[in-house]
Design an enzyme around this catalytic site. Structure first.
Site, PDB file in Angstrom:
ATOM      1  N   LYS A   1       8.725 122.548 -30.310  1.00  0.00           N
ATOM      2  CA  LYS A   1       7.888 121.814 -31.751  1.00  0.00           C
ATOM      3  C   LYS A   1       8.889 120.538 -32.352  1.00  0.00           C
ATOM      4  O   LYS A   1      10.102 120.677 -32.090  1.00  0.00           O
ATOM      5  CB  LYS A   1       8.138 122.914 -32.665  1.00  0.00           C
ATOM      6  CG  LYS A   1       6.625 123.600 -33.615  1.00  0.00           C
ATOM      7  CD  LYS A   1       6.562 124.554 -35.022  1.00  0.00           C
ATOM      8  CE  LYS A   1       5.758 125.097 -35.232  1.00  0.00           C
ATOM      9  NZ  LYS A   1       5.812 125.418 -37.076  1.00  0.00           N
TER      10      LYS A   1
HETATM   11  O1  G3P Z   1       4.338 126.846 -39.115  1.00  0.00           O
HETATM   12  C1  G3P Z   1       4.069 125.775 -39.730  1.00  0.00           C
HETATM   13  C2  G3P Z   1       3.099 126.123 -41.295  1.00  0.00           C
HETATM   14  O2  G3P Z   1       1.896 126.819 -40.652  1.00  0.00           O
HETATM   15  C3  G3P Z   1       3.837 126.619 -42.260  1.00  0.00           C
HETATM   16  O3  G3P Z   1       2.938 126.690 -43.578  1.00  0.00           O
HETATM   17  O4  G3P Z   1       2.358 127.952 -46.236  1.00  0.00           O
HETATM   18  O5  G3P Z   1       5.212 127.066 -45.054  1.00  0.00           O
HETATM   19  O6  G3P Z   1       2.738 126.037 -45.788  1.00  0.00           O
HETATM   20  P1  G3P Z   1       3.067 126.857 -44.771  1.00  0.00           P
END
Ligand code: G3P
Length: 214
Positions: A83
């Site tokens: 990533k």
């Molecule tokens: O994998 C990264 C992403 O899904 C993060 O999600 O909930 O931290 O905005 P969030």
């Protein structure tokens, strides 16, 4: 539609793998920081449970350092996707790494133009963060729709991972748009199957079955 699990938690990954619907895993530094396991050991264990792509994030910032870090991460297991946050340094690194056959997941995508640049650089995946856009009163799913149109228009084979999913409706909307992948937290994936009318229906059928003469 492929289902990835957005977690670095081994118990959650084992559980969902057991349901037979797990196509991949996405991690990030915040998710990894919640686990009490040395980083590389944790990633190797996740890769052994999940045969699909496992995204692991680079934390370097200059392109040369990103390239070195990504090569090291990709060497941990054959199913690693590195990533890399979108940005000029990341873009330069993505071009080099994708030519070497390393799968890149360009992350922290918040606009269609960022996704277009990542695809041109050879990214295998792009991850638009829809929940974080919703959080600032922008319709996150709109950029997913635009990215899919652009990729289709030019025949890019880069897959769209809908990320930052907060609730089941996000998953359904992503599926309606034809997004290739949703990366879903365990709390949301567990909710996808439940419906109170199903529970009530099963309860009634079992009660009525008790009256059947056998
Ligand atoms: O994998 C990264 C992403 O899904 C993060 O999600 O909930 O931290 O905005 P969030």
């Amino acid at each position: 539609m492929k289902f990835f699990l957005d977690t670095a938690n081994l118990a959650e990954i084992k559980e969902v793998a057991g349901w037979g619907i797990l196509d991949g895993v996405t991690t990030n530094p915040s998710l990894v920081s919640k686990e009490n396991t040395p980083f590389e050991k944790l990633i190797r264990e996740i890769c052994a449970i999940c045969p699909g792509p496992v995204s692991v994030e680079c934390v370097s910032t200059g392109s040369d350092e990103i390239i070195k870090e990504a090569r090291r991460l990709a060497g941990l297991a054959p199913n690693i996707a590195v990533k890399i946050p979108i940005g000029l340094e990341g873009l330069k690194a993505t071009r080099v790494l994708s030519r070497e056959g390393i799968q890149v997941n360009t992350t922290l995508i918040f606009s269609p133009s960022q996704a277009l640049l990542a695809a041109k650089a050879g990214s295998r995946f792009v991850s638009p963060f829809i929940g974080r856009l919703d959080d600032i009163s922008q319709e996150g799913m709109e950029i997913v729709e635009q990215i899919l149109v652009i990729f289709d228009q030019y025949g890019f084979d880069t897959e769209v991972i809908v990320a930052s999913i907060r609730h089941p409706r996000h998953v359904v909307d992503a599926a309606l748009l034809g997004a290739h992948i949703a990366t879903i937290p365990y709390s949301v994936i567990a909710k996808l199957i439940s419906h109170p009318l199903t529970d009530r229906g099963v309860e009634k059928f079992l009660k009525d079955w008790g009256k059947v003469k056998i």
